[in-house]
Design an enzyme around this catalytic site. Sequence first.
Site, PDB file in Angstrom:
ATOM      1  N   ASP A 194       1.101  -1.281   0.008  1.00 51.86           N
ATOM      2  CA  ASP A 194      -0.226   0.145  -0.261  1.00 51.86           C
ATOM      3  C   ASP A 194       1.242   1.404   0.010  1.00 51.86           C
ATOM      4  O   ASP A 194       0.494   2.526   0.385  1.00 51.86           O
ATOM      5  CB  ASP A 194      -0.871   0.299   1.022  1.00 51.86           C
ATOM      6  CG  ASP A 194      -0.165  -0.220   2.356  1.00 51.86           C
ATOM      7  OD1 ASP A 194       1.197  -0.205   2.759  1.00 51.86           O
ATOM      8  OD2 ASP A 194      -0.512  -0.046   3.231  1.00 51.86           O
ATOM      9  N   HIS A 226      23.941   5.246 -17.683  1.00 52.35           N
ATOM     10  CA  HIS A 226      22.504   5.729 -16.973  1.00 52.35           C
ATOM     11  C   HIS A 226      23.271   5.290 -15.704  1.00 52.35           C
ATOM     12  O   HIS A 226      22.001   4.473 -14.874  1.00 52.35           O
ATOM     13  CB  HIS A 226      21.539   5.505 -17.765  1.00 52.35           C
ATOM     14  CG  HIS A 226      20.338   6.657 -18.566  1.00 52.35           C
ATOM     15  ND1 HIS A 226      19.826   6.729 -19.284  1.00 52.35           N
ATOM     16  CD2 HIS A 226      21.763   8.068 -18.875  1.00 52.35           C
ATOM     17  CE1 HIS A 226      19.817   7.996 -19.920  1.00 52.35           C
ATOM     18  NE2 HIS A 226      20.622   8.582 -19.221  1.00 52.35           N
ATOM     19  N   ASP A 230      25.974  12.741 -12.744  1.00 57.08           N
ATOM     20  CA  ASP A 230      25.222  13.560 -13.191  1.00 57.08           C
ATOM     21  C   ASP A 230      24.123  13.590 -12.854  1.00 57.08           C
ATOM     22  O   ASP A 230      23.355  12.482 -12.056  1.00 57.08           O
ATOM     23  CB  ASP A 230      25.199  12.612 -14.496  1.00 57.08           C
ATOM     24  CG  ASP A 230      23.961  13.159 -15.065  1.00 57.08           C
ATOM     25  OD1 ASP A 230      23.107  14.325 -15.334  1.00 57.08           O
ATOM     26  OD2 ASP A 230      23.705  12.798 -17.091  1.00 57.08           O
ATOM     27  N   ASP A 235      20.217  19.766 -15.365  1.00 58.41           N
ATOM     28  CA  ASP A 235      20.828  18.386 -15.566  1.00 58.41           C
ATOM     29  C   ASP A 235      22.535  19.217 -16.389  1.00 58.41           C
ATOM     30  O   ASP A 235      22.902  19.374 -17.002  1.00 58.41           O
ATOM     31  CB  ASP A 235      20.708  18.437 -16.695  1.00 58.41           C
ATOM     32  CG  ASP A 235      20.760  16.747 -17.103  1.00 58.41           C
ATOM     33  OD1 ASP A 235      20.929  16.561 -16.935  1.00 58.41           O
ATOM     34  OD2 ASP A 235      20.296  16.212 -18.260  1.00 58.41           O
ATOM     35  N   HIS A 283      26.388   8.105 -27.657  1.00 61.75           N
ATOM     36  CA  HIS A 283      25.333   9.481 -27.309  1.00 61.75           C
ATOM     37  C   HIS A 283      25.279  10.735 -27.583  1.00 61.75           C
ATOM     38  O   HIS A 283      26.486  11.514 -27.985  1.00 61.75           O
ATOM     39  CB  HIS A 283      25.146   9.130 -25.355  1.00 61.75           C
ATOM     40  CG  HIS A 283      25.900  10.293 -25.089  1.00 61.75           C
ATOM     41  ND1 HIS A 283      26.174  11.561 -25.120  1.00 61.75           N
ATOM     42  CD2 HIS A 283      26.994   9.997 -24.094  1.00 61.75           C
ATOM     43  CE1 HIS A 283      27.410  12.137 -24.341  1.00 61.75           C
ATOM     44  NE2 HIS A 283      28.118  10.835 -23.779  1.00 61.75           N
ATOM     45  N   HIS A 337      19.739  17.655 -25.973  1.00 58.46           N
ATOM     46  CA  HIS A 337      18.439  17.512 -25.691  1.00 58.46           C
ATOM     47  C   HIS A 337      17.688  18.914 -25.112  1.00 58.46           C
ATOM     48  O   HIS A 337      18.786  19.611 -23.982  1.00 58.46           O
ATOM     49  CB  HIS A 337      17.996  16.514 -24.573  1.00 58.46           C
ATOM     50  CG  HIS A 337      18.667  16.482 -22.936  1.00 58.46           C
ATOM     51  ND1 HIS A 337      17.925  17.151 -22.705  1.00 58.46           N
ATOM     52  CD2 HIS A 337      20.095  15.604 -22.888  1.00 58.46           C
ATOM     53  CE1 HIS A 337      18.883  16.910 -21.239  1.00 58.46           C
ATOM     54  NE2 HIS A 337      19.859  16.245 -21.131  1.00 58.46           N
ATOM     55  N   HIS A 386      14.673  15.535 -19.771  1.00 61.56           N
ATOM     56  CA  HIS A 386      14.803  15.267 -21.859  1.00 61.56           C
ATOM     57  C   HIS A 386      13.468  16.189 -22.014  1.00 61.56           C
ATOM     58  O   HIS A 386      12.077  15.586 -22.017  1.00 61.56           O
ATOM     59  CB  HIS A 386      14.944  13.749 -22.240  1.00 61.56           C
ATOM     60  CG  HIS A 386      16.125  13.091 -21.821  1.00 61.56           C
ATOM     61  ND1 HIS A 386      15.842  12.221 -21.587  1.00 61.56           N
ATOM     62  CD2 HIS A 386      17.368  13.784 -21.634  1.00 61.56           C
ATOM     63  CE1 HIS A 386      17.202  11.631 -21.572  1.00 61.56           C
ATOM     64  NE2 HIS A 386      18.131  12.979 -20.499  1.00 61.56           N
ATOM     65  N   GLU A 433      26.320  18.454 -23.768  1.00 64.36           N
ATOM     66  CA  GLU A 433      27.370  17.574 -22.527  1.00 64.36           C
ATOM     67  C   GLU A 433      27.921  16.213 -23.766  1.00 64.36           C
ATOM     68  O   GLU A 433      27.956  14.889 -23.414  1.00 64.36           O
ATOM     69  CB  GLU A 433      26.488  16.627 -22.276  1.00 64.36           C
ATOM     70  CG  GLU A 433      25.619  16.262 -23.024  1.00 64.36           C
ATOM     71  CD  GLU A 433      24.151  15.442 -22.144  1.00 64.36           C
ATOM     72  OE1 GLU A 433      24.215  14.395 -20.752  1.00 64.36           O
ATOM     73  OE2 GLU A 433      22.740  15.637 -22.030  1.00 64.36           O
ATOM     74  N   TYR A 456      34.677   7.930 -24.233  1.00 66.29           N
ATOM     75  CA  TYR A 456      34.214   6.376 -22.266  1.00 66.29           C
ATOM     76  C   TYR A 456      35.415   5.584 -23.402  1.00 66.29           C
ATOM     77  O   TYR A 456      35.113   4.960 -24.170  1.00 66.29           O
ATOM     78  CB  TYR A 456      32.988   6.400 -22.432  1.00 66.29           C
ATOM     79  CG  TYR A 456      31.518   7.663 -22.182  1.00 66.29           C
ATOM     80  CD1 TYR A 456      31.336   7.704 -20.989  1.00 66.29           C
ATOM     81  CD2 TYR A 456      31.106   7.643 -23.145  1.00 66.29           C
ATOM     82  CE1 TYR A 456      30.494   8.576 -20.355  1.00 66.29           C
ATOM     83  CE2 TYR A 456      31.190   9.326 -23.307  1.00 66.29           C
ATOM     84  CZ  TYR A 456      30.263   9.585 -21.952  1.00 66.29           C
ATOM     85  OH  TYR A 456      29.638  10.917 -21.629  1.00 66.29           O
ATOM     86  N   ARG A 486      32.601  13.092 -18.961  1.00 65.26           N
ATOM     87  CA  ARG A 486      31.085  14.303 -19.179  1.00 65.26           C
ATOM     88  C   ARG A 486      31.159  14.876 -18.261  1.00 65.26           C
ATOM     89  O   ARG A 486      31.921  15.165 -17.406  1.00 65.26           O
ATOM     90  CB  ARG A 486      30.092  13.295 -19.237  1.00 65.26           C
ATOM     91  CG  ARG A 486      29.153  13.900 -20.185  1.00 65.26           C
ATOM     92  CD  ARG A 486      27.726  12.992 -20.545  1.00 65.26           C
ATOM     93  NE  ARG A 486      26.668  12.434 -19.128  1.00 65.26           N
ATOM     94  CZ  ARG A 486      27.051  10.873 -19.001  1.00 65.26           C
ATOM     95  NH1 ARG A 486      27.521   9.951 -19.478  1.00 65.26           N
ATOM     96  NH2 ARG A 486      25.993  10.842 -17.351  1.00 65.26           N
ATOM     97  N   GLU A 488      28.631  18.535 -18.249  1.00 65.69           N
ATOM     98  CA  GLU A 488      27.449  18.801 -19.589  1.00 65.69           C
ATOM     99  C   GLU A 488      26.946  19.953 -18.286  1.00 65.69           C
ATOM    100  O   GLU A 488      27.143  19.840 -17.194  1.00 65.69           O
ATOM    101  CB  GLU A 488      25.992  17.604 -19.059  1.00 65.69           C
ATOM    102  CG  GLU A 488      24.996  17.683 -19.196  1.00 65.69           C
ATOM    103  CD  GLU A 488      23.922  16.757 -18.787  1.00 65.69           C
ATOM    104  OE1 GLU A 488      24.191  15.759 -17.603  1.00 65.69           O
ATOM    105  OE2 GLU A 488      22.793  17.085 -19.426  1.00 65.69           O
TER     106      GLU A 488
HETATM  107  N1  GLY Z   1      20.892  13.069 -17.431  1.00 66.14           N
HETATM  108  C1  GLY Z   1      19.960  12.973 -18.296  1.00 66.14           C
HETATM  109  C2  GLY Z   1      21.007  12.784 -19.857  1.00 66.14           C
HETATM  110  O1  GLY Z   1      21.845  13.942 -19.629  1.00 66.14           O
HETATM  111  O2  GLY Z   1      20.673  12.599 -20.602  1.00 66.14           O
HETATM  112 MN    MN Z   2      21.459  15.742 -20.585  1.00 64.82          MN
HETATM  113 MN    MN Z   3      22.597  14.828 -17.741  1.00 67.27          MN
END
Ligand code: GLY
Ligand code: MN
Ligand code: MN
Length: 450
Positions: free
Chosen positions: A47, A253, A270, A281, A360, A364, A371, A395, A399, A417, A419
Amino acid sequence: MRHAGGVSRDAVADPVLHRRRRQRLLDALGDGLLLLPTAPEQRRNGDVLYEHRPGSDFHFLTGFPEPEAVLAAWRTGRGRHRAVLFVRPRDPVREVWDGPRAGVAGAVRAFGADAAHPIGELWHRLPDLSCDHARLFHRLGVDSAFDRRLLDAFATLAQKRRRRQPVAHPAIEDPIPALAAMRQRKDPAELAAMRAAAAATVAGHIAAMRATRPGIREYEAQAALEAAFRRHGSPRNGYPSIVASGPNACVLHYHENDRRMRAGDLLLVDAGAEVGGCTGDVTRTFPVSGRFTSAQAAVYRVVLRAQLAGIRACRVGAPWTRAHVVCVRELTKGLVELGALRGDVDRLVRKQAFKPFYMHGTSHWLGRDVHDVGAYDDDHDRPLSLVDGAVLTVEPGLYFGAKDQRAPSALRGIGVRIEDDVLVTRRGPVVLTAAAPKAIDEVERLVGRS
Ligand code: GLY
Ligand code: MN
Ligand code: MN
């Protein structure tokens, strides 16, 4: 104990703002009935429910925080509309458990609905509400239980309209593209929320750098990060924090966040704080022991150079993909310098030789959803141009998997990375998250300095 309900921290009682947004949307859609539910509640186990977060579109148009709510709205003439909220009624017994509800009266008084009704009355009121509309604006396929009940309501409507056959129900049209276009270009209130989310996000990343040292677990750095988010007015994250040390940085991720960090590791964080319904982000990558090794620094410099070039490319009128094109070229040049690729840079870019190490996209849209909504391509699959008021991420990363035979051995296990969140303006790109340090010397000065 049932965990649910009273989430008044998401209340934005600004009737003028929300009326203006609804009017803009309805003017874009034209005549017809807009029907928009908030996010459904989700059961976690037994619940216990997941924390309720209002649906992004619903909250954008109403500021109403509670679950089990639906907006019905339609134009009533030039520059005017009527908005009806269906909400949970006041319930003294449930409110003892879940906290206070706005109720029907509160939906009108505090949130500026023209009328409100208990949510339980939605389905028997809907045939009357939709009777005079030739179009119904509702996205099908998001909540199948809602859609099923809508079809049932149409059966009743068909009865009411039997003298006007053959039109049994209104034409159903998707309001989301028009809504997404509105949300993509931030209005002043959205921009204020984006800036507040950016500030909280920056504070969190600085706190994570300060708290990090060899021997602690990733989730301890996460706790410092998220405590700072909360202290800066963020009730929740915009998405689950990625706190990835050593080889975990190569899992894009990653969410386990439980590895014990070692001297010599990099830590990739991140994470974004949500404030006023909008999220930051940001990614920062830094050495756990406060000093980049020469291999780590070499990779980091390449990614940073690419990111700065990508940010400069975010200009009104440029295709939104320009940052990616610029970053890919810089990263490829860097991969040659690092000895991971060999050959002519332009040819390597054309062959997408960077893909094993950069798999990647670079950007975005960002807003209420990490996103965020908003189209990327036109009907001919060509990238749309950046407009004043749009927010996007830049970003880039590199890697090198710990066991990746394609990578020079000195680079294996390194993931970087960087960003930031960029507001596109006529005066050029504005980095909303610029206060999060990313120069090597600034980062090295912060790590471990709690
Ligand atoms: N944190 C997810 C991205 O950077 O797209
Ligand atoms: Mn992002
Ligand atoms: Mn991110």
